[in-house]
Write a protein that holds these residues in place. Structure first.
Motif, PDB file in Angstrom:
ATOM      1  N   ASP A 191      -3.664  -7.567   0.796  1.00 28.96           N
ATOM      2  CA  ASP A 191      -3.088  -8.643   1.619  1.00 28.96           C
ATOM      3  C   ASP A 191      -2.639  -9.826   0.749  1.00 28.96           C
ATOM      4  OD1 ASP A 191      -3.480  -7.202   3.910  1.00 28.96           O
ATOM      5  OD2 ASP A 191      -5.399  -8.151   4.405  1.00 28.96           O
ATOM      6  N   LEU A 192      -3.463 -10.145  -0.233  1.00 36.79           N
ATOM      7  CA  LEU A 192      -3.098 -11.259  -1.115  1.00 36.79           C
ATOM      8  C   LEU A 192      -1.815 -10.951  -1.876  1.00 36.79           C
ATOM      9  CD1 LEU A 192      -6.573 -12.306  -2.576  1.00 36.79           C
ATOM     10  CD2 LEU A 192      -5.214 -13.528  -0.883  1.00 36.79           C
ATOM     11  N   PHE A 193      -1.699  -9.720  -2.391  1.00 36.05           N
ATOM     12  CA  PHE A 193      -0.490  -9.361  -3.120  1.00 36.05           C
ATOM     13  C   PHE A 193       0.737  -9.387  -2.210  1.00 36.05           C
ATOM     14  CE2 PHE A 193      -3.183  -7.673  -6.565  1.00 36.05           C
ATOM     15  CZ  PHE A 193      -2.459  -8.137  -7.651  1.00 36.05           C
ATOM     16  N   GLU A 194       0.556  -8.919  -0.985  1.00 35.69           N
ATOM     17  CA  GLU A 194       1.693  -8.927  -0.057  1.00 35.69           C
ATOM     18  C   GLU A 194       2.108 -10.360   0.273  1.00 35.69           C
ATOM     19  OE1 GLU A 194       3.521  -6.504   0.834  1.00 35.69           O
ATOM     20  OE2 GLU A 194       2.303  -4.939  -0.088  1.00 35.69           O
ATOM     21  N   GLN A 195       1.122 -11.269   0.404  1.00 30.73           N
ATOM     22  CA  GLN A 195       1.444 -12.680   0.649  1.00 30.73           C
ATOM     23  C   GLN A 195       2.188 -13.281  -0.544  1.00 30.73           C
ATOM     24  OE1 GLN A 195      -1.961 -15.027   1.863  1.00 30.73           O
ATOM     25  NE2 GLN A 195      -2.810 -13.317   3.038  1.00 30.73           N
ATOM     26  N   ALA A 196       1.728 -12.922  -1.733  1.00 35.23           N
ATOM     27  CA  ALA A 196       2.356 -13.468  -2.924  1.00 35.23           C
ATOM     28  C   ALA A 196       3.784 -12.981  -3.069  1.00 35.23           C
ATOM     29  CB  ALA A 196       1.544 -13.100  -4.163  1.00 35.23           C
ATOM     30  N   LEU A 197       4.024 -11.691  -2.715  1.00 38.84           N
ATOM     31  CA  LEU A 197       5.358 -11.116  -2.882  1.00 38.84           C
ATOM     32  C   LEU A 197       6.304 -11.462  -1.746  1.00 38.84           C
ATOM     33  CD1 LEU A 197       4.322  -7.592  -4.188  1.00 38.84           C
ATOM     34  CD2 LEU A 197       5.460  -9.389  -5.499  1.00 38.84           C
ATOM     35  N   GLU A 198       5.759 -11.976  -0.668  1.00 31.95           N
ATOM     36  CA  GLU A 198       6.586 -12.216   0.520  1.00 31.95           C
ATOM     37  C   GLU A 198       7.692 -13.241   0.253  1.00 31.95           C
ATOM     38  OE1 GLU A 198       6.056 -13.587   5.208  1.00 31.95           O
ATOM     39  OE2 GLU A 198       4.321 -13.463   3.866  1.00 31.95           O
ATOM     40  N   LYS A 199       7.357 -14.345  -0.397  1.00 34.90           N
ATOM     41  CA  LYS A 199       8.345 -15.404  -0.652  1.00 34.90           C
ATOM     42  C   LYS A 199       8.663 -15.549  -2.143  1.00 34.90           C
ATOM     43  CE  LYS A 199       6.892 -18.154   3.327  1.00 34.90           C
ATOM     44  NZ  LYS A 199       6.371 -19.470   3.782  1.00 34.90           N
ATOM     45  N   CYS A 200       8.287 -14.562  -2.902  1.00 32.56           N
ATOM     46  CA  CYS A 200       8.484 -14.656  -4.353  1.00 32.56           C
ATOM     47  C   CYS A 200       9.938 -14.402  -4.719  1.00 32.56           C
ATOM     48  CB  CYS A 200       7.582 -13.643  -5.049  1.00 32.56           C
ATOM     49  SG  CYS A 200       7.706 -13.699  -6.849  1.00 32.56           S
ATOM     50  N   PRO A 201      10.571 -15.288  -5.488  1.00 37.03           N
ATOM     51  CA  PRO A 201      11.945 -15.026  -5.944  1.00 37.03           C
ATOM     52  C   PRO A 201      11.996 -13.810  -6.863  1.00 37.03           C
ATOM     53  CG  PRO A 201      11.327 -17.336  -6.250  1.00 37.03           C
ATOM     54  CD  PRO A 201      10.076 -16.610  -5.909  1.00 37.03           C
ATOM     55  N   ALA A 202      13.176 -13.227  -6.951  1.00 34.99           N
ATOM     56  CA  ALA A 202      13.327 -11.989  -7.722  1.00 34.99           C
ATOM     57  C   ALA A 202      12.980 -12.177  -9.189  1.00 34.99           C
ATOM     58  CB  ALA A 202      14.762 -11.477  -7.579  1.00 34.99           C
ATOM     59  N   LEU A 255     -12.754  -8.038  -5.435  1.00 36.85           N
ATOM     60  CA  LEU A 255     -12.810  -8.236  -3.985  1.00 36.85           C
ATOM     61  C   LEU A 255     -12.440  -6.944  -3.278  1.00 36.85           C
ATOM     62  CD1 LEU A 255     -11.079 -11.720  -3.639  1.00 36.85           C
ATOM     63  CD2 LEU A 255     -13.523 -11.233  -3.821  1.00 36.85           C
ATOM     64  N   ASN A 256     -12.624  -6.933  -1.987  1.00 34.37           N
ATOM     65  CA  ASN A 256     -12.278  -5.774  -1.180  1.00 34.37           C
ATOM     66  C   ASN A 256     -10.810  -5.406  -1.401  1.00 34.37           C
ATOM     67  OD1 ASN A 256     -11.101  -4.694   1.568  1.00 34.37           O
ATOM     68  ND2 ASN A 256     -13.282  -4.116   1.514  1.00 34.37           N
ATOM     69  N   ILE A 257     -10.559  -4.073  -1.540  1.00 31.11           N
ATOM     70  CA  ILE A 257      -9.214  -3.640  -1.860  1.00 31.11           C
ATOM     71  C   ILE A 257      -8.202  -4.051  -0.811  1.00 31.11           C
ATOM     72  CG2 ILE A 257      -9.644  -1.372  -0.809  1.00 31.11           C
ATOM     73  CD1 ILE A 257      -7.445  -2.153  -3.888  1.00 31.11           C
ATOM     74  N   GLU A 258      -8.605  -4.007   0.456  1.00 33.70           N
ATOM     75  CA  GLU A 258      -7.671  -4.390   1.517  1.00 33.70           C
ATOM     76  C   GLU A 258      -7.342  -5.872   1.454  1.00 33.70           C
ATOM     77  OE1 GLU A 258      -6.058  -2.478   3.448  1.00 33.70           O
ATOM     78  OE2 GLU A 258      -7.060  -0.674   2.710  1.00 33.70           O
ATOM     79  N   LEU A 312      -3.562  -2.696  -9.941  1.00 36.16           N
ATOM     80  CA  LEU A 312      -4.669  -2.670  -8.985  1.00 36.16           C
ATOM     81  C   LEU A 312      -4.766  -1.314  -8.301  1.00 36.16           C
ATOM     82  CD1 LEU A 312      -6.861  -4.071  -7.209  1.00 36.16           C
ATOM     83  CD2 LEU A 312      -4.977  -4.773  -5.689  1.00 36.16           C
ATOM     84  N   GLU A 313      -3.640  -0.770  -7.842  1.00 31.69           N
ATOM     85  CA  GLU A 313      -3.667   0.502  -7.147  1.00 31.69           C
ATOM     86  C   GLU A 313      -4.036   1.642  -8.098  1.00 31.69           C
ATOM     87  OE1 GLU A 313      -3.568   1.156  -4.091  1.00 31.69           O
ATOM     88  OE2 GLU A 313      -2.879  -0.736  -3.215  1.00 31.69           O
ATOM     89  N   GLU A 314      -3.600   1.538  -9.337  1.00 37.51           N
ATOM     90  CA  GLU A 314      -3.945   2.606 -10.278  1.00 37.51           C
ATOM     91  C   GLU A 314      -5.436   2.612 -10.600  1.00 37.51           C
ATOM     92  OE1 GLU A 314      -1.578   3.063 -13.827  1.00 37.51           O
ATOM     93  OE2 GLU A 314       0.162   2.118 -12.853  1.00 37.51           O
ATOM     94  N   THR A 315      -6.045   1.420 -10.674  1.00 36.35           N
ATOM     95  CA  THR A 315      -7.464   1.348 -11.064  1.00 36.35           C
ATOM     96  C   THR A 315      -8.411   1.487  -9.877  1.00 36.35           C
ATOM     97  OG1 THR A 315      -7.324  -1.076 -10.933  1.00 36.35           O
ATOM     98  CG2 THR A 315      -6.984  -0.056 -13.091  1.00 36.35           C
ATOM     99  N   ARG A 316      -8.020   0.920  -8.723  1.00 37.76           N
ATOM    100  CA  ARG A 316      -8.963   0.935  -7.595  1.00 37.76           C
ATOM    101  C   ARG A 316      -8.391   1.599  -6.346  1.00 37.76           C
ATOM    102  NH1 ARG A 316     -11.324  -4.769  -6.356  1.00 37.76           N
ATOM    103  NH2 ARG A 316     -12.518  -3.433  -4.941  1.00 37.76           N
TER     104      ARG A 316
END
Length: 794
Positions: A591-602, A584-587, A615-619
């Motif tokens: 956004d999906l990763f930021e949503q997932a990490l927003e409420k993710c417990p440590a 999918l589009n990188i942006e 993802l950032e390393e590959t794309r």
């Protein structure tokens, strides 16, 4: 036999011959004081070694002058009784009669003395005079106060046991008036003397006395058991007793045992056997069979059933054995052969009925036991009529709310399958339809019944009917507020929220329906808010398989909104992995990763950060990846932080080179706990050594030494030791040893590490030999000399 004629009162003409010269002083004393005890006692003691007739002469005179002296009479009577020891009372009756007369004379004066009575009664019991002895006992009881009867009755009871018969019984009856609580001893005597009917009557009186307390600690049931055993074992004797001595209070043995069966529910098996044994004892074999039959068809436990059934079998085997012996003799009639054949046939039928009878017992215990009804169906095998009758009885008997053993829906299912195998689908449908209206305790059972019904329709290739059936079962209000687990609501009203039924519905629609139909079913599950994580994954995979990729991602989004962590973590993991695979589009992915990490417990953040960095390393950009790894070091849990730092350092060294890792090492050493800092300091120093920064590496070793107890963590000091040997000089080596001693002294005074040192000492002993071996392999030849020199200069 010695001559005892001198034992009677002597004439005055012979008195002079019984008095010797040595007796004269004593004679003078007793003549002066004939009614005083002391002179007579001295005289009696003086004559203690004289002949029997001389002693009797003195004692007779003493008893005449001191008629109420217990002491004198006791001496005299003991002398007369002792003189007859070993003398046959039947042969020398007269001699015993003379002593009896002496006792009678004594009792005329001392009738309140129990010792005299006891001696007399003991003496009488040696003689063959039952009547006189019994009368003497009676006179003793009348003469003595009741407080002293305790001394007479034990001897009287011994006398009763010795004479037996009616006399003993009458004595015990009188004794019960004195001590009614000893009635158990009376019963034992009655049984010993074969008075079984009277003993049974006494038992009945005990059982009818609610306040009776057994001297032997017996319970009411134990008394009842003894009564039952008595009535059974001596049934003929008791029956004959009442036949010859008619009484208005005849014992009804059968009524007594049946009342025990009603009263003692935990002993019914034993009592049924006792009743049957009573019938056998009186020769009423047919009534005994009726009792056995009644017993095996009414007992409530398997233990009681086994007891009654085994006794029944043993009885029938004994009868058959007797008939076979009779039939084998010459001249046996055809009637005996016919009866033998009948008994053999009855015995075989009894053995064949055993499984059914055991099943009856279990069903009497719990008529709502579904498993036992199923077993009963299996016992009938291919008998279709009985199978149908059993299923019908089971459905009519079982209370759905109390069916706790087994699953009630399985009963309807098996009943319907029975008709299905017979090819009668119409009857099978009727069974299922009837079952669907049953008020099941659990909605899951009703769901299982619907599923079984639908599977039968599928086997019959009635796909539309199966779909309509499940659609009807899952139909409910658009916004249902029914609690699926609220058992106060009928199962039929809660069924539309059964995830088990919806899962079957989905599988059915996927098999025979269209994609749109399947999607509608999945959407309905989400509307009812009963979807499970597996439902989300299955729905998404279904859409993906049908090329609806965007819709599948929306399903994942609905799932992560509906479920919290840790379930949401698994869904995010699948969602992000599939999204990255679809490129999918990188942006959008960011956004999906930021949503997932927003409420993710440590404790769940580490895999997501690693996936995000990948993802950032590959794309994306390496810079962004490093920023993500940097964020991860502060967001992950304590147990993952050290590993995350090491991963970050490794990636930084790969992309930017080793010098760029210095700042990360420094941050990690500040952030991590001491146990992790020690390891990281060793790695940091090794990195500086590789860059040729020996002084920086040594400084790192010095900083990390505060976290390494030399006794618990020798590896750290071994690395520093090796480093100094290879890269240091004498001064630096000496400084290392000084720091080592300082740190060891610090830990020895810190109570928090004393216990840890004790535990680790064993491990250190086990590994010390290996460490020394490694050191010798790695260090140059002059390493030991350098260390000794450093210690010497210190």
């Amino acid at each position: 036999m010695p001559d005892t004629s001198g034992m009677t009162a002597l004439s005055t003409n012979l008195d002079i011959y019984l008095i010797s010269e040595s007796d004269i002083p004593y004679e003078q004393d007793v003549l002066r004081q004939p009614h005083t005890l002391a002179p007579w006692l001295k005289y009696i003691e003086h004559k203690s070694e004289s002949a029997i007739h001389e002693r009797v002469f003195i004692l007779e005179r003493a008893c005449r002058d001191l008629g109420r002296s217990y002491k004198v009479w006791k001496i005299y009577l003991d002398l007369r009784v002792q003189h007859l020891l070993g003398i046959n009372p039947a042969k020398y009756v007269d001699e015993y009669v003379k002593v009896n007369e002496c006792f009678e004379r004594a009792l005329m004066m001392l009738s309140k003395m129990p010792r005299i009575w006891l001696d007399y009664l003991h003496f009488l019991m040696k003689q063959c005079c039952v009547k006189e002895t019994r009368r003497a006992f009676d006179r003793a009881l009348r003469a003595l106060p009741i407080s002293q009867h305790d001394r007479i009755w034990p001897l009287y009871l011994d006398f009763a046991k010795s004479v037996k018969g009616p006399t003993a019984i009458r004595i015990y009856e009188r004794y019960l008036q004195f001590k009614p609580q000893d009635v158990e001893d009376y019963i034992a005597v009655l049984v010993d003397f074969d008075y079984h009917a009277e003993a049974a009557e006494q038992y009945i009186k005990l059982l009818n006395a609610p306040k009776f307390v057994s001297n032997n600690g017996k319970s009411q049931f134990q008394i009842w058991t003894e009564l039952t055993d008595l009535l059974v074992h001596f049934a003929r004797n008791i029956k004959d007793h009442y036949k010859h001595t008619p009484s208005n209070t005849q014992i009804n043995t059968e009524k007594i045992i049946r009342s025990g069966i009603d009263k003692f529910s935990d002993q019914r098996g034993k009592l049924w056997v006792s009743l049957a044994m009573y019938k056998i004892a009186i020769g009423d074999f047919e009534s005994a069979r009726d009792v056995f039959e009644e017993g095996i068809t009414t007992v409530m436990t398997v233990r009681d059933f086994v007891l009654v059934f085994d006794a029944y079998v043993e009885f029938e085997e004994s009868v058959i054995s007797k008939l076979m012996e009779t039939a084998g003799t010459e001249g046996a009639s055809t009637e005996i052969d016919a009866e033998l054949d009948l008994r053999m046939m009855k015995f075989e039928q009894l053995m064949d009925r055993r499984p059914f009878l055991v099943n009856d017992v279990m069903l009497r215990q719990n008529p709502n036991n579904v498993l036992e009804w199923e077993k009963r169906v299996g016992l009938w095998g291919s008998n279709a009529v009985q199978v149908v009758e059993t299923y019908t009885d089971a459905i009519a008997t079982i209370n759905p709310k109390k069916a706790s053993v087994g699953h009630l829906y399985q009963l309807f299912t098996n009943y319907a399958k029975f008709y299905e195998k017979a090819g009668d689908l119409g009857q099978a449908r009727m069974v299922f339809e009837k079952g669907l209206n049953v008020p099941f305790k659990s909605a899951n059972e009703l769901a299982d019944l619907y599923i079984e019904y639908a599977e039968m329709l599928l086997r019959a290739e009635e796909f539309d009917n199966a779909v309509n059936l499940i659609e009807k079962a899952t139909h409910g209000a658009k916004r249902s507020t029914v609690d699926f687990f609220d058992e106060s609501i009928p199962a039929q009203q809660r069924l539309h929220k059964s995830m088990k039924l919806w899962s079957f519905y989905v599988d059915l629609i996927e098999s025979v329906g269209t994609v749109d139909d399947t999607r509608a079913v999945y959407d309905r599950i989400f509307e009812l808010k009963i979807a499970t994580p597996l439902t989300v994954v299955n729905y998404a995979n279904f859409l993906e398989d049908n090329k609806y990729y965007e819709e599948s991602f929306k399903v994942y989004e609905r799932g992560v909104e509906q479920f919290s962590y840790p379930v949401a973590f698994e869904l995010w993991n699948l969602y992000l992995t599939k999204a990255m695979k679809r490129k999918l589009n990188i942006e959008r992915l960011r956004d999906l990763f930021e949503q997932a990490l927003e409420k993710c417990p440590a404790n769940f953040a580490k895999p997501l950060f690693l996936l995000y960095g990948e993802l950032e390393e590959t794309r994306g950009l390496s810079k962004n990846a490093m920023q993500i790894y940097d964020r991860a070091t502060g967001r992950v849990s304590e147990k993952d932080r050290a590993e995350m730092y090491k991963f970050f350092i490794k990636k930084t060294a790969t992309i930017y080179g080793l010098p760029a890792t210095r700042a990360i090492y420094e941050r990690a050493i500040e952030a991590l706990p001491d146990s992790e800092c020690r390891v990281l300091c060793a790695d940091f120093a090794d990195m500086e050594r590789k860059l040729g920064e020996i002084d920086r590496a040594r400084a790192v070793y010095v900083h990390g030494s505060q976290f390494a107890d030399p006794r618990l963590h020798p590896n750290y000091w071994d690395k520093w030791h090796e480093f100094e040997v290879l890269n240091g000089d004498e001064e630096t080596f000496k400084e290392m040893l000084r720091i080592k001693r300082s740190v060891q002294a610090q830990y020895n005074t810190d109570i928090n590490f004393i216990a840890a040192q004790t535990v680790a000492r064993k491990q250190e002993d086990n590994t010390s030999n290996e460490i020394e071996k490694i050191q010798k392999e790695k260090l140059p030849e002059d390493a030991d000399a350098m260390e000794q020199l450093a210690y010497a200069e210190e």
